[in-house]
Design a protein around this motif. Structure first.
Motif, PDB file in Angstrom:
ATOM      1  N   LEU A 182      43.847  42.799  42.241  1.00 24.86           N
ATOM      2  CA  LEU A 182      42.640  42.251  41.624  1.00 24.86           C
ATOM      3  C   LEU A 182      42.854  41.945  40.149  1.00 24.86           C
ATOM      4  N   ARG A 183      43.639  42.752  39.480  1.00 27.18           N
ATOM      5  CA  ARG A 183      43.911  42.478  38.064  1.00 27.18           C
ATOM      6  C   ARG A 183      44.711  41.192  37.876  1.00 27.18           C
ATOM      7  N   LEU A 227      40.121  40.242  38.006  1.00 26.63           N
ATOM      8  CA  LEU A 227      38.971  40.930  38.580  1.00 26.63           C
ATOM      9  C   LEU A 227      39.126  42.426  38.382  1.00 26.63           C
ATOM     10  N   SER A 255      38.510  46.265  39.812  1.00 24.84           N
ATOM     11  CA  SER A 255      38.381  46.977  41.075  1.00 24.84           C
ATOM     12  C   SER A 255      37.097  47.802  41.101  1.00 24.84           C
TER      13      SER A 255
END
Length: 320
Positions: free
Chosen positions: A167-168, A172, A174
């Motif tokens: 996600l990073r 984004l 988590s």
């Protein structure tokens, strides 16, 4: 001709049957029948004794505990009747437990069966590597729930987990899977569906491979496309398989414990009924009587669900 020379009148059939009935009934219980009975009893008695000791005796004992106000470890208990049951159905915690159990069961059963059917349709085609794919899909089902929970707990770790890293990469953040009650329930649902969809896929694959090919070929000759053949022919013929999976997956979901215990030890947002039984008795509350009442309620729910499915849902199953 003397009276003694005259033939004696024949006995009525009913009288003869009555006179001969007793010896006939006695002959049914011959030495061989008695011997067969004792042989049967010798084989069945150990199993019946074990079932009585380890199934019905604990069930009755738990029913007795559910009527008590008993703290685990205490030598005394107070009889309170149905108060534990009333508290569960009227308290906010009890209603929330039933709601979480309903959400978890519907999501896991529906997700496992739908995804399992889709994977089964894909694996039923002649594709390269399908044997490896079948093994990979079914493998999680036979793995230990504790091991599966530990691995996925690392994946869902919001700081150092593999999912957080992915996600990073797309900018984004988590979610707090473990600390947020709503995300914790989503997390265990995802893991449970992943673990059990292989079971549904293999069972559905067996059902697909047993379908009558002549019916499908006739529909194809009549111009029915793949989607029409699946929805109108294959899926109705799979109703016995669907019925079997519906019963087994619902019962398994209502008894899911190991993954939930490993991933959410405190039960924040994942308090399904069987986990609530554990938390009330051994999770710090030590309310053994209240825990026993929840266990009895869960048993009744499982029994009712099975009876309803067999009584009503089976009517819509096509076995021919």
């Amino acid at each position: 001709m003397s009276v003694s020379d005259q033939a004696a009148p024949a006995s009525p059939p009913a009288a003869r049957g009555a006179a001969e009935g007793t010896p006939a009934r006695r002959r049914r219980f011959s030495a061989r029948s008695r011997r067969d009975f004792w042989v049967f009893l010798a084989f069945a008695a150990p199993n019946l004794i074990l079932i009585a000791l380890f199934t019905y005796r604990p069930l009755l004992t738990n029913l007795n505990y559910s009527l008590l106000d008993w703290t685990l470890g205490s030598t005394t208990a107070q009889f309170i009747g149905l108060q534990n049951y009333i508290e569960f159905f009227t308290s906010e915690g009890g209603r929330r437990t039933m709601l979480i159990t309903l959400i978890f069961t519907v999501a896991t059963v529906g997700g496992s069966m739908v995804l399992g059917l889709l994977f089964a349709v894909a694996m039923n085609r002649r594709l390269p590597g399908r044997t490896v794919a079948r093994t990979a899909i079914f493998a999680p089902y036979v793995l230990s729930g504790v091991g599966v929970g530990l691995v996925w707990l690392f994946i869902f770790d919001p700081n150092f987990g593999a999912l957080a890293w992915v996600l990073r990469q797309v900018a984004l953040t988590s979610p707090q899977w473990v600390n947020d009650p709503n995300w914790a329930l989503v997390m265990v649902i995802i893991v449970y569906v992943w673990k059990n969809l292989g079971y549904c896929a293999i069972v559905y694959l067996g059902g697909l491979q047993s379908l009558p090919t002549e019916v499908l070929q006739a529909a194809e000759l009549d111009g029915a496309g793949p989607v029409r053949r699946f929805w109108s022919i294959a899926l109705p013929l799979l109703s016995p398989t669907t019925f079997f999976l519906l019963i087994t997956t619902i019962l398994n979901s209502l008894q899911a414990f190991d993954i939930i215990r490993i991933m959410t030890p405190a039960g924040r947002g994942t308090n399904v009924m069987i986990f609530e039984v554990y938390l009330q008795a051994f999770g710090g509350y030590s309310r053994a009587g209240y825990s026993a009442a929840i266990a009895v309620i869960l048993f009744v729910f499982l029994l009712l669900i099975t009876v309803i499915q067999i009584r009503y849902v089976e009517k819509k199953v096509h076995y021919a």
